[in-house]
Write a protein that holds these residues in place. Structure first.
Motif, PDB file in Angstrom:
ATOM      1  N   THR A   1       0.831  -1.207   0.000  1.00 17.77           N
ATOM      2  CA  THR A   1       0.000   0.000   0.000  1.00 17.77           C
ATOM      3  C   THR A   1       0.865   1.256   0.000  1.00 17.77           C
ATOM      4  N   VAL A   2       1.910   1.256   0.797  1.00 16.56           N
ATOM      5  CA  VAL A   2       2.801   2.421   0.864  1.00 16.56           C
ATOM      6  C   VAL A   2       3.502   2.633  -0.476  1.00 16.56           C
ATOM      7  N   ARG A   3       4.033   1.560  -1.067  1.00 13.30           N
ATOM      8  CA  ARG A   3       4.726   1.681  -2.356  1.00 13.30           C
ATOM      9  C   ARG A   3       3.771   2.136  -3.458  1.00 13.30           C
ATOM     10  N   ARG A   4       2.562   1.588  -3.460  1.00 13.25           N
ATOM     11  CA  ARG A   4       1.572   1.959  -4.473  1.00 13.25           C
ATOM     12  C   ARG A   4       1.254   3.446  -4.377  1.00 13.25           C
ATOM     13  N   ALA A   5       1.124   3.955  -3.156  1.00  8.72           N
ATOM     14  CA  ALA A   5       0.836   5.384  -2.980  1.00  8.72           C
ATOM     15  C   ALA A   5       1.990   6.232  -3.499  1.00  8.72           C
ATOM     16  N   LYS A   6       3.233   5.816  -3.253  1.00  9.54           N
ATOM     17  CA  LYS A   6       4.381   6.573  -3.735  1.00  9.54           C
ATOM     18  C   LYS A   6       4.429   6.593  -5.258  1.00  9.54           C
ATOM     19  N   VAL A   7       4.211   5.434  -5.878  1.00 11.92           N
ATOM     20  CA  VAL A   7       4.257   5.353  -7.342  1.00 11.92           C
ATOM     21  C   VAL A   7       3.121   6.154  -7.956  1.00 11.92           C
ATOM     22  N   THR A   8       1.931   6.042  -7.388  1.00 11.48           N
ATOM     23  CA  THR A   8       0.788   6.782  -7.909  1.00 11.48           C
ATOM     24  C   THR A   8       1.039   8.279  -7.808  1.00 11.48           C
ATOM     25  N   GLY A   9       1.597   8.732  -6.707  1.00 13.01           N
ATOM     26  CA  GLY A   9       1.906  10.151  -6.548  1.00 13.01           C
ATOM     27  C   GLY A   9       2.942  10.613  -7.551  1.00 13.01           C
ATOM     28  N   ALA A  10       3.964   9.795  -7.781  1.00 11.23           N
ATOM     29  CA  ALA A  10       4.998  10.168  -8.751  1.00 11.23           C
ATOM     30  C   ALA A  10       4.418  10.226 -10.159  1.00 11.23           C
ATOM     31  N   LEU A  11       3.586   9.261 -10.513  1.00 13.96           N
ATOM     32  CA  LEU A  11       2.973   9.266 -11.839  1.00 13.96           C
ATOM     33  C   LEU A  11       2.045  10.459 -12.009  1.00 13.96           C
ATOM     34  N   ASP A  12       1.331  10.814 -10.953  1.00 12.01           N
ATOM     35  CA  ASP A  12       0.435  11.966 -11.029  1.00 12.01           C
ATOM     36  C   ASP A  12       1.225  13.254 -11.224  1.00 12.01           C
ATOM     37  N   ARG A  13       2.357  13.377 -10.525  1.00  4.80           N
ATOM     38  CA  ARG A  13       3.191  14.570 -10.688  1.00  4.80           C
ATOM     39  C   ARG A  13       3.795  14.631 -12.083  1.00  4.80           C
ATOM     40  N   MET A  14       4.123  13.469 -12.670  1.00  3.87           N
ATOM     41  CA  MET A  14       4.675  13.455 -14.025  1.00  3.87           C
ATOM     42  C   MET A  14       3.597  13.809 -15.047  1.00  3.87           C
ATOM     43  N   ALA A  15       2.377  13.357 -14.813  1.00  8.43           N
ATOM     44  CA  ALA A  15       1.302  13.621 -15.764  1.00  8.43           C
ATOM     45  C   ALA A  15       0.820  15.062 -15.689  1.00  8.43           C
ATOM     46  N   HIS A  16       0.893  15.658 -14.521  1.00 19.81           N
ATOM     47  CA  HIS A  16       0.410  17.021 -14.322  1.00 19.81           C
ATOM     48  C   HIS A  16       1.499  17.857 -13.655  1.00 19.81           C
ATOM     49  N   PRO A  17       2.551  18.223 -14.394  1.00 25.75           N
ATOM     50  CA  PRO A  17       3.667  18.921 -13.758  1.00 25.75           C
ATOM     51  C   PRO A  17       3.309  20.302 -13.247  1.00 25.75           C
TER      52      PRO A  17
END
Length: 113
Positions: free
Chosen positions: A46-62
């Motif tokens: 769960t912790v890793r998934r949240a980190k990856v999702t946050g990173a992908l969201d920041r990459m998609a919406h800089p």
């Protein structure tokens, strides 16, 4: 010096037993939590998934990221000026010029031989 030890009362013994049982129960729960690998793995996922999702969201919406610094290609172009062409398009003419130069050198070398 006469040291006499008074035996504890029954109420004091019961209170001590109750406190020891509570401490033992907490220790058992802590050990059980450490031994529950399925729950620990689920938490880690769960912790890793949240980190990856946050990173992908920041990459998609800089632009939503307050710490995002724009790259040179992302900067706004002043009005009335065309954006600079990438280097790969600016120097396209070097390829045929280089080929012609190599052909000329090759022709000179074969004439001497």
């Amino acid at each position: 010096m006469d040291r006499t030890v008074t035996p504890p009362t029954a109420a004091a013994l019961r209170a001590e037993i109750t406190q020891t049982r509570a401490e033992l129960g907490e220790t058992v729960q802590a050990l059980a939590a450490k031994a529950d690998l399925k729950a620990r793995l689920g938490h880690a996922v769960t912790v890793r998934r949240a980190k990856v999702t946050g990173a992908l969201d920041r990459m998609a919406h800089p632009l939503r990221d307050p710490l995002h610094t724009p790259l040179p290609d992302e900067r706004a172009v002043p009005v009335g000026r065309a954006p600079a062409r990438p280097a790969s398009r600016r120097y396209w003419w070097l390829i045929p010029a280089g080929a012609a130069a190599l052909a000329a050198v090759g022709a000179l070398l074969t004439r001497r031989g």
